[in-house]
Design a protein around this motif. Sequence first.
Motif, PDB file in Angstrom:
ATOM      1  N   UNK A   1      -7.492   0.659  -9.258  1.00  0.00           N
ATOM      2  CA  UNK A   1      -7.372   2.067  -8.917  1.00  0.00           C
ATOM      3  C   UNK A   1      -6.227   2.688  -9.690  1.00  0.00           C
TER       4      UNK A   1
ATOM      5  N   UNK B   1       0.835  -1.205   0.000  1.00  0.00           N
ATOM      6  CA  UNK B   1       0.000   0.000   0.000  1.00  0.00           C
ATOM      7  C   UNK B   1       0.866   1.249   0.000  1.00  0.00           C
TER       8      UNK B   1
ATOM      9  N   UNK C   1       1.230   4.276  -2.625  1.00  0.00           N
ATOM     10  CA  UNK C   1       1.095   5.683  -2.252  1.00  0.00           C
ATOM     11  C   UNK C   1       2.291   6.480  -2.748  1.00  0.00           C
TER      12      UNK C   1
ATOM     13  N   UNK D   1      -7.834   3.626  -1.776  1.00  0.00           N
ATOM     14  CA  UNK D   1      -9.057   3.146  -2.413  1.00  0.00           C
ATOM     15  C   UNK D   1     -10.267   3.426  -1.546  1.00  0.00           C
TER      16      UNK D   1
ATOM     17  N   UNK E   1      -1.454  12.529  -1.084  1.00  0.00           N
ATOM     18  CA  UNK E   1      -2.046  11.657  -2.078  1.00  0.00           C
ATOM     19  C   UNK E   1      -3.026  12.393  -2.967  1.00  0.00           C
TER      20      UNK E   1
ATOM     21  N   UNK F   1      -5.915  -5.561  -5.442  1.00  0.00           N
ATOM     22  CA  UNK F   1      -6.956  -4.560  -5.174  1.00  0.00           C
ATOM     23  C   UNK F   1      -6.556  -3.202  -5.699  1.00  0.00           C
ATOM     24  N   UNK F   2      -5.250  -2.963  -5.783  1.00  0.00           N
ATOM     25  CA  UNK F   2      -4.817  -1.627  -6.180  1.00  0.00           C
ATOM     26  C   UNK F   2      -4.740  -1.454  -7.687  1.00  0.00           C
TER      27      UNK F   2
END
Lengths: 559, 297, 340
Positions: free
Chosen positions: A286, A262, A266, B261, C155, A282-283
């Motif tokens: 995105x 994660x 980022x 997310x 972000x 999961x990323x």
Amino acid sequence: MIRFHKLFTPVIFLPILWLSGCGPSHDIQQQHLSDSIAPDGVIYCSEGNPSYLNPQLDTSSTTSDVSSHQIYSRLLDFDEQTGRIQPALASSWLVSSDGLTYTFQLRRNVEFHQTEYFQPTRSFNADDVLFSFDRWINPSHPYHEVNGGSYPYFDSLNLAEKIQSIKRINGYRIEISLFERDSSFLANLATDFAVILSAEYADMLAVDNRQSQIDFYPIGTGPFKFDAYQKNQFIRFLPHLGYWRGVPQSAQLIYDITPSSAIRFAKLVTGECDTIAYPSQAEIDVMRATPNIVVEEEPGLNVGFWAFNTSKPPFDQPIVRRALAMAIDKNSILDAIYFNSASRARSLIPPSSWAYNSSIKEVSYNPIKAKELLNQANIPAGFKMTLWAMPVVRAYNPNAKRMAQLIKNYLAAVDVDVTVVTYDWHAFRDKLSQGEHDSVLIGWSADNGDPDNFYRPLLSCEAIPSGTNRAMWCNTEFNALINAAIRIPDVDLRASLYAKANNIIAHDIPLVPIAHANRYQVKAHSIKGLSINPYGSIRFENVVKAPKVQQIDNQDGRP
Amino acid sequence: MPDTSLYEEEHYPTPLQATWSEFRQRHVAVAGLGILIFFIIMAILGPLLTPFEPTTQHTDAVLLPPAWNDNGSILHILGTDALGRDMLTRLFYGTQITLFSSIITVLVALCFGVILGVIAGMSAGLRSSFINHILDILMLTPTLLIAIIIMAMLGTGLTNAMLAIGLALIPRFVHVTRDFVRQEMSKDYILTAKLDGATSSALFIYNILPNMVERLIVQGTLAISIAILDISALGFLNLGAQTLMPELGVMIADALSTAYIAPWNILLPGLAIFLMVLSVNIVGDGLRSAHRNRMSH
Amino acid sequence: MINTLFRFLNLTFITLCILVVLSFALAYFFPGDTWLNLFGAEFIQDQPTLMLVAEQTNVLMAFWYYIQALLEGEWGVSFATGNALYPEIMRLLPATLELSLYAITIALVLGIPLGFIAGMQYHKKIDNIFMSSSMVMYSFPVFWLALLLILIVSLQAQWLPMSGRLSLLFDIPHRTGFILLDIWLSDVPYKQAALYDALQHLILPTLSVSFIAFAVFLRTTRRSVADVLQTEYIKCAQTRGLPSSTIFFRHVLRNALLPVLPLLALQISTLMTNVMIVETIFSWPGIGDWLIQAIYERDFPAIRAGMLLVAMVVVVMTLSLECLSQMIDPTRDRFAYARH
């Protein structure tokens, strides 16, 4: 309170003025211009610490990613696009007619790294090849036991025993003799692990009795030379100005060690990393939606499959296996389990291998026909069978238990009652090799680009005792084909033999290939020259970071 | 006599009632109290009302956004986390854990603190000086450091976190008690009680303690807010409550891997902690002002 | 004056002794082998004095040699990495100190003046605004605040980086450990860019820590100013007709600041806790992050060493501030901790 203002105003404004002086576009003087431009380089967010800076000693992909294609070169390389073997440090080679002797002509004028801890006095020659190979072949070599004495990749193939001798013919010619023909030998020389070290450096270290440094302060002929490594923080590489393929265009290469996926993601978003390792599933979606991030995917050299235990009736009947294969819908399994991260497998071999032939006829979803075939084979309704699901997560099967549930549902529709079985990974593999299963959901990731690495461990007769042949399948015709193929050096001839082998598998269905998991590469828009290497670890030698100004132009015109 | 009513009783409010009426006059403080009561009710009743368990994973509804988002569903009003666990349920259970463990920690620290403070206040000389030194060091050490040492000795977990934070909070109560006791010991009414023949403990329980209750309450609310912050911080660092518990700090730490997310998984538990602490602080501040106002009248 | 100084030194010395005893005793209290907890390895080549400790049969003699070893910088090695602890800690400490220093400075520079303004406008509109905002500010959990800043600033808006002290592209040699100082002292060609980059990395962590500290300093100062304004001599000065500026600068300022100092000293320990938490979130390579990693890995020698150092630093800093405030105002009641 006027006095406050008099005091504080200059104190507040001074730093603001000074800060506003930073930035390239406002500086007039030459000296300040260079002062305020940040150094250039590529930052890669990696997932962990390498155990050594030498992939000979470790099969972990972390170690290979760091060292193999950055610090070192090999005799041969895989072409990323076609998978064919290309010359690297060996400019050409000859194989004798009996297939037992390989003669390599070595490239001239290849320079080793010049660093603070080593200055080479000569360029690469046969002595370096001899040293690099003898280190792991010869147990009595002075460097064999340095830093552990185990060379996992070569040991797993017993490569040291297969090699009869390595001879230095002259300064630029090497001859390797094998005991038996082995067409995968060249492929093994092109893997990440068969790197070439510097014999001169090894000698220098031996004189000072600092031999273990060879794997921690490495010297090679690769595009980048080692500069610094701080554990859990970073690894810094500088370009090798004498690299035989031309100086790499990155001013520096930095591995930013970030164990959490994660945080890697980022950092990619904030721009602190230009490209990252192992994005999580999961990323991916995105990332696709994020501007300035490019997601590339390619089917990897792996396969997830459903294997039948062909030594147990009724799974010894091809018609039963075909019926069961027809009873499941691969597409919905792909959607539910792989979330778009895999492509449908039509054969054992993935499309990225040169042994793939697209004309393969695969079984399609047809539950009615499946029921017919089951009746034909006298399988009664309510027939019970077990389906073993592996308990661990792998790229080729991220959730075997869930897949087993799905298959159970499909088979229930054709009146077959499935029991899903699982154990912990160690026990699971033990019981599988005993043949306790009726069928199993498992898979395979290739070690090198050679197709033999798929066929032999998974479906050859010899692989049954060693346990990797989960289907317990032994087909003499198939076996003869793959054994013949491994003895033939010509790639096209081999491909035709493998095509026949593929047909046998498609006809006999010892296993149902389900998916080839994709390999992903996620990088910033400004990074060019980085592509997915399906045959090995990451390669940074051609990577270029487009400067920000140019990037805006690109976004206007290019697709 | 200014008062001309013959039949109505004189009504002199007790100190607590006086403080309460002062408190009631400040609207912000009352609002804060309202929020605090809301959280307490949520912590008690919430777990009984929700249809879900905090640990059930709804694998078909993973990472759902809150219901007002397009992709959300009314079934999970505040969305779900990466394992499909309902956020609202977890918030209820989390508030329960965080709030009650903080209150328990503070109560225990208060008891020990008062006892130690009394000993320190009523005694003098080497014993008191020694206690003072230890307490000073305890007060000066960062709470996280104390927590790390306790964790290293006893292992991680919510109870050990409570122990560590309780230890760190004891000095405050000791100081309040000790200062107050010292102060009061020289006053006349204590002298009167002593002359009456009261023992030390009777002196304390019947004379000093009732006067101290208010200060303890004020100090206690401050301590509760610190305890909530520290317990959730330790949970966040995985040093306190571990990942299986739906503790609010742990929920935030779990949500880190899907931060980009699903940011609401970080926002919502954090908001709960923030509002709880804010309400406790408002109430504490209100009590402090009320107490001060009462004293100055 | 000398008296205070003497008392301070005495107090510091006793406190440090207690801390050293504690760090020695923890080797027994931590699970596992006592000697391993003390040293980190069976035998360490370049730490002979520390090795002497193992040879003692008497606990007191062992402790005596332990103190010697500490003074010589032989603090044992880490379970996890096998590296000597003292050099590693001293390498990381400046990063933490730098962050704390900047956070305290910002909190002071902004908090105290604004606290004065709030106090002077006691119970008026500005005061109420400051009070409510500061209460909101110090109710934030520090880790949530840091995460929010990262989510929004790094972000979402991508203005500032979210990890580390300096972009890895800059290769600044380690001299003092204070990054801004090191950049200044180095002779790299990209000094200005490096300074700019380091400042960018400093902003979010410093903001997270100083946000809360600022709120506390503001309230403390305001309370102190309000108290001073209620006193008789100020009222007397006002009735005498002195202009407000004179009253302010000559009387209020000093008298309000004095009680604030020790109360601020108390905040140092909270600030340290917050700095350590923020370090883990921003991957700031300081002592806090290192200690928390050590507890994850159950690296007992490292925990002991880190605890000793951090406690020492905090205690020395706090006690110096107390001593300073005592010297400036000898009439102050040292035990007025809890009133605020």
